[in-house]
Write a protein that holds these residues in place. Structure first.
Motif, short mmCIF file in Angstrom:
data_model
loop_
_atom_site.label_atom_id
_atom_site.label_comp_id
_atom_site.label_asym_id
_atom_site.label_seq_id
_atom_site.Cartn_x
_atom_site.Cartn_y
_atom_site.Cartn_z
N LEU A 119 0.82 -1.21 0.00
CA LEU A 119 0.00 0.00 0.00
C LEU A 119 0.85 1.26 0.00
N ALA A 120 1.93 1.25 0.77
CA ALA A 120 2.80 2.41 0.83
C ALA A 120 3.46 2.68 -0.52
N ALA A 121 3.88 1.61 -1.20
CA ALA A 121 4.51 1.77 -2.51
C ALA A 121 3.51 2.30 -3.53
N GLN A 122 2.28 1.78 -3.50
CA GLN A 122 1.26 2.25 -4.43
C GLN A 122 0.95 3.73 -4.21
N SER A 123 0.66 4.10 -2.96
CA SER A 123 0.27 5.48 -2.70
C SER A 123 1.43 6.44 -3.00
N ALA A 124 2.67 6.02 -2.71
CA ALA A 124 3.82 6.88 -3.00
C ALA A 124 3.96 7.10 -4.51
N ALA A 125 3.74 6.05 -5.29
CA ALA A 125 3.84 6.19 -6.74
C ALA A 125 2.75 7.09 -7.29
N TYR A 126 1.53 6.92 -6.82
CA TYR A 126 0.42 7.73 -7.32
C TYR A 126 0.54 9.18 -6.85
N GLU A 127 0.84 9.37 -5.58
CA GLU A 127 0.98 10.73 -5.06
C GLU A 127 2.14 11.47 -5.74
N GLY A 128 3.18 10.73 -6.09
CA GLY A 128 4.34 11.34 -6.73
C GLY A 128 4.05 11.90 -8.11
N ARG A 129 2.93 11.50 -8.69
CA ARG A 129 2.56 12.01 -10.02
C ARG A 129 1.65 13.23 -9.94
#
Length: 207
Positions: A119-129
């Protein structure tokens, strides 16, 4: 996938770039009855060999996938209707141009200890965009909200064994006819028509 080889020649890395940019698709699992299908966000690995995702515990796929199961993740790109009048050539028929990529492989349920990192990896990737905001993190949730959230979902990994793509962009037409249609498609209806027009103007190279 469309059977015409003219639409099936795009380089694998180009197809994976569509998957990586989209980060959302339809996960399908075979059953004795109708296939189980769920719309899911996911995170594609750097090498394109696996995708990480999560499902609500009550999702039928989550219930069916207690052990590794064959699965397909279908990702759609730009698409739109093409009128025969746009080719500038007589005796044509209507069609629909589109981009689609299918990832086939094995869906693995992951240990619950891997849920929070997924979950942390997913949210970090999406938020980073997102532009112009500080990234959201799970640290912003209260302990009670976070605990309730984590109890509701399960982590999964799709081990990717095959990548198939269709880039249906009128490559079966003469170049002039394809370019004529590309000039008009953005005024039609579909999804991401400007992107579709650009792809029709210059279809991706093949493997």
């Amino acid at each position: 996938m469309h059977p015409n080889p003219a639409f099936r020649q795009t380089e694998t890395e180009t197809a994976l770039s569509v998957v990586r940019d989209r980060a959302f698709g339809m996960l399908a699992l075979s059953t004795d009855g109708a296939p189980l299908i769920s719309h899911v966000p996911f995170l594609l690995s750097e090498g394109g060999t696996e995708a990480h995702l999560h499902l609500v515990r009550s999702n039928p796929i989550a219930r069916a996938c207690r052990t590794p199961r064959p699965a397909t993740l279908a990702v759609s790109g730009a698409d739109g209707y093409v009128s025969p009048d746009w080719y500038g050539v007589e005796d044509q028929v209507p069609t629909w141009n589109y981009v689609a990529v299918h990832l086939t492989g094995v869906l693995h349920p992951l240990p619950i200890q891997e849920l929070e990192p997924v979950l942390a990896a997913q949210s970090a990737a999406y938020e980073g965009r997102l532009i112009g905001k500080a990234p959201w993190t799970m640290d912003k949730m209260s302990a009670d909200t976070k605990a309730k959230f984590l109890r509701m979902i399960l982590p999964f990994r799709l081990e990717i064994a095959g990548v198939e793509s269709t880039f249906k962009l009128n490559q079966n037409k003469e170049a002039d006819a394809r370019l004529n249609a590309a000039q008009s498609v953005s005024r039609g209806f579909g999804s991401e028509l400007d992107q579709l027009a650009r792809l029709m103007q210059k279809p991706p190279a093949g493997d």
